[in-house]
Design a protein around this motif. Sequence first.
Motif, mmCIF file in Angstrom:
data_model
loop_
_atom_site.group_PDB
_atom_site.id
_atom_site.type_symbol
_atom_site.label_atom_id
_atom_site.label_comp_id
_atom_site.label_asym_id
_atom_site.label_seq_id
_atom_site.Cartn_x
_atom_site.Cartn_y
_atom_site.Cartn_z
ATOM 1 N N PRO A 67 52.186 25.362 45.170
ATOM 2 C CA PRO A 67 52.920 24.597 46.182
ATOM 3 C C PRO A 67 52.834 23.092 45.935
ATOM 4 C CG PRO A 67 50.790 25.262 47.032
ATOM 5 C CD PRO A 67 50.897 25.884 45.671
ATOM 6 N N GLY A 68 53.794 22.395 46.537
ATOM 7 C CA GLY A 68 53.746 20.931 46.558
ATOM 8 C C GLY A 68 54.043 20.235 45.260
ATOM 9 N N LEU A 69 54.766 20.882 44.354
ATOM 10 C CA LEU A 69 55.115 20.234 43.082
ATOM 11 C C LEU A 69 56.526 19.662 43.176
ATOM 12 C CD1 LEU A 69 53.699 22.694 40.402
ATOM 13 C CD2 LEU A 69 52.607 20.708 41.458
ATOM 14 N N PHE A 70 56.635 18.379 42.852
ATOM 15 C CA PHE A 70 57.930 17.694 42.893
ATOM 16 C C PHE A 70 58.260 17.148 41.498
ATOM 17 C CE2 PHE A 70 56.598 17.781 47.238
ATOM 18 C CZ PHE A 70 57.763 17.853 47.990
ATOM 19 N N ALA A 71 59.539 17.178 41.157
ATOM 20 C CA ALA A 71 59.997 16.664 39.862
ATOM 21 C C ALA A 71 61.090 15.637 40.095
ATOM 22 C CB ALA A 71 60.517 17.795 38.971
ATOM 23 N N ALA A 72 61.136 14.643 39.232
ATOM 24 C CA ALA A 72 62.195 13.632 39.319
ATOM 25 C C ALA A 72 63.486 14.221 38.780
ATOM 26 C CB ALA A 72 61.802 12.395 38.506
ATOM 27 N N VAL A 76 57.499 35.086 37.332
ATOM 28 C CA VAL A 76 57.809 33.659 37.406
ATOM 29 C C VAL A 76 56.544 32.921 37.829
ATOM 30 C CG1 VAL A 76 59.232 31.885 38.484
ATOM 31 C CG2 VAL A 76 60.188 34.164 38.050
ATOM 32 N N THR A 77 56.132 31.934 37.039
ATOM 33 C CA THR A 77 54.956 31.125 37.388
ATOM 34 C C THR A 77 55.319 29.655 37.311
ATOM 35 O OG1 THR A 77 54.179 31.133 35.102
ATOM 36 C CG2 THR A 77 53.338 32.866 36.551
ATOM 37 N N LEU A 78 54.741 28.906 38.248
ATOM 38 C CA LEU A 78 54.903 27.452 38.266
ATOM 39 C C LEU A 78 53.536 26.840 38.487
ATOM 40 C CD1 LEU A 78 56.777 24.932 38.289
ATOM 41 C CD2 LEU A 78 56.888 25.187 40.793
ATOM 42 N N SER A 79 53.094 26.021 37.538
ATOM 43 C CA SER A 79 51.767 25.424 37.623
ATOM 44 C C SER A 79 51.853 23.946 37.264
ATOM 45 C CB SER A 79 50.788 26.147 36.684
ATOM 46 O OG SER A 79 51.264 26.075 35.350
ATOM 47 N N ALA A 80 50.765 23.248 37.558
ATOM 48 C CA ALA A 80 50.705 21.805 37.306
ATOM 49 C C ALA A 80 49.638 21.502 36.272
ATOM 50 C CB ALA A 80 50.426 21.048 38.605
ATOM 51 N N GLY A 81 49.920 20.551 35.416
ATOM 52 C CA GLY A 81 48.964 20.046 34.428
ATOM 53 C C GLY A 81 49.303 18.606 34.157
ATOM 54 N N GLY A 126 57.491 38.312 21.118
ATOM 55 C CA GLY A 126 56.888 39.110 20.063
ATOM 56 C C GLY A 126 56.673 40.539 20.512
ATOM 57 N N PRO A 127 56.439 41.427 19.571
ATOM 58 C CA PRO A 127 56.216 42.845 19.920
ATOM 59 C C PRO A 127 55.007 43.005 20.836
ATOM 60 C CG PRO A 127 56.600 42.579 17.558
ATOM 61 C CD PRO A 127 56.423 41.209 18.124
ATOM 62 N N GLY A 128 55.185 43.740 21.913
ATOM 63 C CA GLY A 128 54.097 44.012 22.830
ATOM 64 C C GLY A 128 53.823 42.932 23.845
ATOM 65 N N GLU A 129 54.443 41.780 23.732
ATOM 66 C CA GLU A 129 54.199 40.697 24.693
ATOM 67 C C GLU A 129 55.442 40.264 25.448
ATOM 68 O OE1 GLU A 129 53.434 36.749 23.143
ATOM 69 O OE2 GLU A 129 53.847 37.453 21.110
ATOM 70 N N GLY A 130 56.589 40.869 25.114
ATOM 71 C CA GLY A 130 57.808 40.518 25.807
ATOM 72 C C GLY A 130 58.316 39.143 25.398
ATOM 73 N N THR A 131 59.054 38.532 26.314
ATOM 74 C CA THR A 131 59.660 37.227 26.048
ATOM 75 C C THR A 131 59.350 36.286 27.207
ATOM 76 O OG1 THR A 131 61.451 38.233 24.782
ATOM 77 C CG2 THR A 131 61.818 35.996 25.604
ATOM 78 N N ALA A 132 58.949 35.072 26.872
ATOM 79 C CA ALA A 132 58.637 34.074 27.905
ATOM 80 C C ALA A 132 59.349 32.763 27.566
ATOM 81 C CB ALA A 132 57.137 33.869 28.000
ATOM 82 N N PHE A 133 60.108 32.226 28.517
ATOM 83 C CA PHE A 133 60.716 30.910 28.404
ATOM 84 C C PHE A 133 59.889 29.955 29.255
ATOM 85 C CE2 PHE A 133 64.198 33.583 27.125
ATOM 86 C CZ PHE A 133 64.855 32.835 26.149
ATOM 87 N N THR A 134 59.442 28.869 28.657
ATOM 88 C CA THR A 134 58.593 27.902 29.363
ATOM 89 C C THR A 134 59.292 26.536 29.358
ATOM 90 O OG1 THR A 134 56.589 29.057 28.731
ATOM 91 C CG2 THR A 134 56.349 26.765 29.447
ATOM 92 N N VAL A 135 59.304 25.947 30.546
ATOM 93 C CA VAL A 135 59.900 24.614 30.709
ATOM 94 C C VAL A 135 58.824 23.684 31.243
ATOM 95 C CG1 VAL A 135 61.601 23.247 31.994
ATOM 96 C CG2 VAL A 135 62.195 25.533 31.170
ATOM 97 N N THR A 136 58.679 22.518 30.623
ATOM 98 C CA THR A 136 57.755 21.495 31.119
ATOM 99 C C THR A 136 58.579 20.303 31.582
ATOM 100 O OG1 THR A 136 57.478 20.553 28.901
ATOM 101 C CG2 THR A 136 55.899 22.238 29.593
ATOM 102 N N LEU A 137 58.233 19.814 32.772
ATOM 103 C CA LEU A 137 58.953 18.694 33.387
ATOM 104 C C LEU A 137 57.954 17.669 33.897
ATOM 105 C CD1 LEU A 137 61.522 20.760 35.499
ATOM 106 C CD2 LEU A 137 62.048 19.449 33.436
ATOM 107 N N PRO A 138 58.275 16.392 33.827
ATOM 108 C CA PRO A 138 57.386 15.378 34.400
ATOM 109 C C PRO A 138 57.381 15.455 35.930
ATOM 110 C CG PRO A 138 59.410 14.366 33.597
ATOM 111 C CD PRO A 138 59.446 15.790 33.159
ATOM 112 N N LEU A 139 56.214 15.272 36.509
ATOM 113 C CA LEU A 139 56.091 15.293 37.966
ATOM 114 C C LEU A 139 56.536 13.972 38.563
ATOM 115 C CD1 LEU A 139 52.616 17.079 38.297
ATOM 116 C CD2 LEU A 139 54.866 18.045 38.855
ATOM 117 N N ALA A 140 57.005 14.049 39.772
ATOM 118 C CA ALA A 140 57.461 12.850 40.484
ATOM 119 C C ALA A 140 56.410 12.445 41.513
ATOM 120 C CB ALA A 140 58.782 13.104 41.183
#
Length: 412
Positions: free
Chosen positions: A296-301, A330-335, A398-412
């Motif tokens: 929760p509470g993640l904002f992007a510009a 679907v996962t959304l995390s902050a770093g 890859g085989p056995g792990e499926g497919t994952a699309f990851t997007v990284t965005l700067p926080l606002a």
Amino acid sequence: MLNRLRWKIAVLLTMLLAAALGTALAVQTVSAARQYREETDRVLRWVLQRGEAVLDPFQLPAGDFGQEEDLQTMIPAFCAVVDWNGRPVAAVSYNAGVDEEYVARAVKNALAAGTSSGELKDQNLRFLLQGGGLWTQAAFAGLSWEQDAVRRQAMTALMIFVPSLLGFFGVSLFLARRLVRPVEESWRRQRQFVADASHELKTPITVLLADADILLSHPGDTIGDQRRWVEHIRDEGLWMKELVAGLLFLAKEDGLGRSQPPQGRADLSGLCEECVMSFEPVAFEAGLTLNSGIAPGLFAAGSGEELRRLCAILLDNACKYAGPGGVVTVTLSAGDGAALTVHNTGEPIPPEAQAHLFERFYRTDAARSRENGGYGLGLAIAAAIVERHRGKIFVRSGPGEGTAFTVTLPLA
């Protein structure tokens, strides 16, 4: 056209480099010629100064033409004392073999010039006169050494310039190919894009025309009687609408580029939750399990509408290719920024295809086909949105792990 552009750039670069080098060599040659001339003039003045001590008409008998070797100058020179009648009465030479007749002719020509200094073209001499009245001192220096030195300087400059010109052309042609390469790639992609767009539009237009012909062949039927064909027309119209909307979005992004990032502040956590909720019925009908873990509470510009579209594209893609009984997460995390990952089970994407997934209209056997409801622009639009928001998108499959699309965005 591109070949001509390459040659034009190569020729232009060669001309610019050649002009710069030619100017530098010309300045150097002119400067060297000026220095040679100044050296000759210095010798003339030195000869006159020596003449004040050596050429004393009261000590030297008339017609005495002496020879003095002096290491202070290697330039052939001589000096003469001239009486009021213009006759040389004494002369001394420095590294120059001259006789009485030669000196007399040089003195006559110098006096006839009417100036205190100048050049005697026929004898290839430069002269300098001093005094007047009863006695005049005349100094002469040979110009052959100066002309030879300038000629050698010019030949050296030419020997530098010609090979350099060939080298400049080779380097310019190499640079021209490097410079034109992005244009060539853009041209290729544009032609491919137009061809693919035409191909995609050809099918629905053909279907529309065929359905219209069927309706026109039954003028007496009601809409209810021909409802099947009317629905076909509507479906194809909606398909074309989505395709044209995608094309317009990408064309707009191509025009804006990276110079105009979207303004605003978007609630990334909120719009991801909304997007997941909107896809729950889709996942249920497809027999999929839809999981989410959204911080929760993640904002992007940027634009909330565009980021919601990004999330929807990734979720739609995951639901289409998760496979029967598959799982979409679907996962959304902050770093360092916000990281949105959409993972699905199912057949992996071949490694050779992963590098092309974000190209427009690109399809593989295991992904994106019209039968699955796609038209080959979804991931291209997603990549454009991410780029516009100063983010990054990448895929892992890859085989056995499926497919994952990851997007990284700067926080606002």
